[in-house]
Design a protein around this motif. Structure first.
Motif, short mmCIF file in Angstrom:
data_model
loop_
_atom_site.label_atom_id
_atom_site.label_comp_id
_atom_site.label_asym_id
_atom_site.label_seq_id
_atom_site.Cartn_x
_atom_site.Cartn_y
_atom_site.Cartn_z
N LEU A 3 0.81 -1.22 0.00
CA LEU A 3 0.00 0.00 0.00
C LEU A 3 0.84 1.27 0.00
N ILE A 4 2.17 1.12 -0.12
CA ILE A 4 3.07 2.28 -0.20
C ILE A 4 3.99 2.13 -1.40
N GLU A 5 4.64 3.22 -1.80
CA GLU A 5 5.55 3.23 -2.95
C GLU A 5 6.98 3.38 -2.44
N ASN A 6 7.66 2.24 -2.30
CA ASN A 6 9.02 2.28 -1.74
C ASN A 6 9.80 1.08 -2.26
N ASP A 7 10.93 1.36 -2.91
CA ASP A 7 11.71 0.27 -3.52
C ASP A 7 12.71 -0.35 -2.54
N GLU A 8 12.63 0.06 -1.25
CA GLU A 8 13.52 -0.53 -0.24
C GLU A 8 12.80 -1.52 0.66
N VAL A 9 11.50 -1.74 0.42
CA VAL A 9 10.73 -2.55 1.36
C VAL A 9 11.22 -4.00 1.42
N LEU A 10 11.64 -4.55 0.28
CA LEU A 10 12.09 -5.95 0.29
C LEU A 10 13.41 -6.07 1.04
N LEU A 11 14.29 -5.10 0.85
CA LEU A 11 15.56 -5.12 1.58
C LEU A 11 15.30 -5.00 3.09
N ARG A 12 14.41 -4.10 3.48
CA ARG A 12 14.09 -3.94 4.89
C ARG A 12 13.39 -5.18 5.44
N LEU A 13 12.54 -5.79 4.61
CA LEU A 13 11.85 -7.00 5.06
C LEU A 13 12.85 -8.13 5.28
N ALA A 14 13.84 -8.21 4.38
CA ALA A 14 14.88 -9.23 4.53
C ALA A 14 15.63 -9.05 5.85
N LYS A 15 15.98 -7.82 6.17
CA LYS A 15 16.69 -7.54 7.43
C LYS A 15 15.78 -7.83 8.63
N HIS A 16 14.51 -7.54 8.46
CA HIS A 16 13.53 -7.82 9.52
C HIS A 16 13.49 -9.32 9.82
N TYR A 17 13.42 -10.13 8.78
CA TYR A 17 13.41 -11.58 8.96
C TYR A 17 14.73 -12.04 9.61
N TYR A 18 15.83 -11.48 9.13
CA TYR A 18 17.15 -11.87 9.66
C TYR A 18 17.23 -11.58 11.16
N ASN A 19 16.81 -10.38 11.56
CA ASN A 19 16.92 -9.98 12.96
C ASN A 19 15.99 -10.78 13.87
N ASN A 20 14.99 -11.42 13.28
CA ASN A 20 14.08 -12.26 14.06
C ASN A 20 14.38 -13.75 13.89
N GLY A 21 15.53 -14.06 13.28
CA GLY A 21 15.98 -15.45 13.20
C GLY A 21 15.37 -16.28 12.09
N HIS A 22 14.68 -15.67 11.14
CA HIS A 22 14.07 -16.40 10.02
C HIS A 22 15.02 -16.28 8.81
N TYR A 23 16.08 -17.07 8.83
CA TYR A 23 17.17 -16.86 7.87
C TYR A 23 16.81 -17.28 6.45
N ASN A 24 16.06 -18.35 6.28
CA ASN A 24 15.65 -18.75 4.94
C ASN A 24 14.82 -17.66 4.27
N LEU A 25 13.84 -17.17 5.02
CA LEU A 25 12.98 -16.10 4.49
C LEU A 25 13.80 -14.85 4.20
N ALA A 26 14.74 -14.54 5.09
CA ALA A 26 15.59 -13.37 4.89
C ALA A 26 16.36 -13.48 3.59
#
Length: 600
Positions: free
Chosen positions: A543-566
């Motif tokens: 619902l927003i226009e941002n080309d960094e969301v996937l990169l931030r989502l990857a880091k979000h998964y990484y910081n929460n221990g979901h390494y495959n998803l990251a």
């Protein structure tokens, strides 16, 4: 011997009572020179029995200060600013100096609080505080004024430094913003530099103002120009080097920073601050052997001479804590534990080592009961509210929410009514998915800094419990808050209800702010709700226009221990938006180095 306090003030109603309270018992008269207050400053000064004089401000601190000195009748003059406070334990030390017949000028330590609130973080300066009266001493210079003697040159054997502490509150963020001192100071300095563009001291001070404003390139230009005629024996020159180094660090010019650090230590081999900063640089660069050697040397050196003392405790608890952090990163948990204990010995009211000790105990397989017993010993035999709250916070940070709740409830039993504790109890229940109990505690918070946070948590409790009608009522309250969270939470509720959602923003700049709010919400939901709720929340990113969301989502998964998803999101970010950064590359490398299978 009579002691006169001399001060110049303007609009200091917030600070003046604290200052005058700290010295009222040791001075015989208070000389307050007002330069144009429009608040209750004068009224407050008179309530303490001060003699108030008026001086028309002319952009010259020396003129105003010299006017104040002329009014003083005492044998000695004590100088203070309104945003300062004399240490209560040092009052008698000040009085004992007045009988010294050999010294005319005494310098004391000024510890300036930095950050948001007074605490452990301070920077140090030496400032003239006691001046023998009727001996020709005056100030010169429009700003950052210097003391001189109008009768005879000041002799070094007439000046002495004492370890007496004055606390300074003027560098605290909220105070600095309100007073806007950089604008005032720069206006004066610009005039001075127009007349003398190569004046080293004015250039140094202008660099300081740019540094306070975080205009690092301009600050460095001033510092470098001042450094061209460097004279190491001048009082401000150690600080000039230090400020240049700090500025180079902010600009990530690490090669220049290291060169300047090495040069500085050649000039000032006892300048522990520089050894500490160099070791910190090595630590960040993962040059662990050099960092360990540097921090150990800081401990050997101890605190620097007072004229080179800037960052507090670099020869003590800071160096011990840094050694603990390095050994923890290296997996040397026994050594890390040792240095964390040494940190606590050096600074008992610095609690960060307790968080690290708790992590080490868990990593080494200690049971929760053993970990609790070990940590409790650091607080003594009888635990109070502060100890229970701190222990709760430690275990909350480790995601041991039941243990955290146990401690918070013990603190709550003692205090009965405390909104911070209500919030902590609520957050523990929230993470334990006891949404009804969490809601009850958040509901107790009716005002203050926690109120807004509590409302948003209550909204989530109701959404997770499918109490949508009450969630909607709470959203109406949140609509009045001055942030963008309302829109994000409203959209999340609609998504959970499978309702049609409007685009939050098509504007790229505005979407950056919304992205921050969305990721804060995602960080909560991934910890406290079901996977299905998290999947719903992920749709907010569409619902927003941002080309960094996937990169931030990857880091979000990484910081929460979901390494495959990251890893998968890192790949998608590269393929779809050509977005990756140094931190992301490091995270991908760590994932690949982990003994696990990555599915792409």
């Amino acid at each position: 011997m009579l002691l006169s306090l001399c001060m110049i003030v303007k609009n200091e109603e917030d600070n003046l009572p604290r200052c005058l309270e700290s010295i009222k018992d040791i001075v015989d008269e208070m000389i307050i020179v007002d330069t144009g207050s429009t608040d209750d400053t004068i009224k407050i000064a008179k309530s303490y029995g001060a003699k108030v004089f008026h001086f028309e401000w002319n952009d010259n601190f020396s003129d105003a200060k010299n006017f104040s000195l002329e009014q003083a009748k005492g044998d000695w003059i004590m100088t203070m600013d309104a945003d300062e406070e004399l240490s209560a334990s040092d009052k008698n030390k000040v009085l004992s100096l007045l009988n010294n017949r050999d010294i005319d000028v005494f310098l004391f330590q000024t510890l300036s609080y930095v950050g948001n609130t007074p605490g452990l973080e301070t920077v140090n300066n030496l400032n003239i505080r006691l001046i023998r009266n009727h001996k020709g001493y005056k100030y010169m210079g429009a700003i950052h004024e210097q003391l001189y003697n109008s009768i005879n040159p000041i002799k070094g054997n007439k000046v002495k430094t004492e370890k007496i502490i004055v606390y300074h509150y003027g560098y605290l963020i909220k105070v600095a913003i309100k007073k806007d001192k950089p604008s005032r100071n720069m206006k004066i300095l610009e005039k001075l530099l127009e007349n003398d563009p190569n004046h080293n001291f004015h250039l140094y001070n202008m660099g300081n103002e740019y540094l306070r404003l975080r205009k690092f390139e301009k600050a460095l230009a001033c510092f470098k120009k001042a450094y061209e005629n460097f004279m190491p024996n001048l009082a401000y020159c150690p600080k000039l080097l230090l400020k240049m180094i700090i500025t180079l660090e902010e600009l990530h010019r690490h090669d220049e920073e290291l060169k300047m650090l090495n040069t500085g230590l050649q000039y000032y081999p006892k300048f522990t601050d520089l050894e500490y900063i160099r070791a910190c640089l090595f630590h960040r660069q993962k040059k662990y052997s050099l960092a360990i050697k540097g921090f150990k040397k800081c401990i050997e050196m101890g605190e620097p001479p007072l004229d080179q003392y800037n960052i507090n405790d670099v020869g003590g608890y800071r160096a011990y804590y840094a050694l603990g952090e390095i050994h923890s990163e290296l997996g040397d948990y026994d050594d890390a534990y040792y240095y964390y204990i040494e940190t606590i010995k050096a600074k008992p009211n610095f609690y960060m080592p307790l968080y690290r000790i708790a992590e080490i105990l868990v990593k080494k397989g200690r049971t929760i009961d053993v970990t609790k017993a070990t940590l409790e010993k650091f607080f003594g035999e009888r635990l109070n509210v502060g100890a229970y709250t701190k222990l709760g916070d430690i275990f909350f940070g480790m995601r041991k929410y039941r243990v955290a709740l146990e401690y918070f409830l013990k603190a709550q039993e003692i205090l009965k009514t405390d909104q911070n504790l209500d919030y902590y109890v609520g957050m523990s229940q929230f993470h334990l998915k006891n949404y009804e109990e969490a809601y009850k505690n958040f509901e107790k918070i009716e005002e203050g800094i926690r109120y807004e946070q509590a409302i948003y948590k209550m909204i989530l409790c109701e959404i997770f419990s499918n109490h949508m009608e009450n969630a909607e009522k709470l959203l109406h309250i949140a609509k009045n808050f001055k942030n963008k969270n309302y829109i994000v939470f409203k959209s999340f509720k609609n998504l959970v209800e499978d309702m049609e959602c409007e685009i939050i923003s098509n504007d790229k700049e505005e979407s950056k702010q919304f992205a921050n709010n969305i990721f804060m919400l995602l960080d909560i939901i991934i910890k406290v709700a079901t996977p299905e709720m998290f999947e719903k929340a992920l749709q907010l990113l569409n619902l927003i226009e941002n080309d960094e969301v996937l990169l931030r989502l990857a880091k979000h998964y990484y910081n929460n221990g979901h390494y495959n998803l990251a890893y998968q999101e890192f790949i998608r970010s590269i393929k779809m938006f050509d977005r990756i950064d140094k931190e992301g590359v490091e995270m991908m490398k760590n994932i690949l180095d982990t003994p696990m299978t990555v599915t792409t």
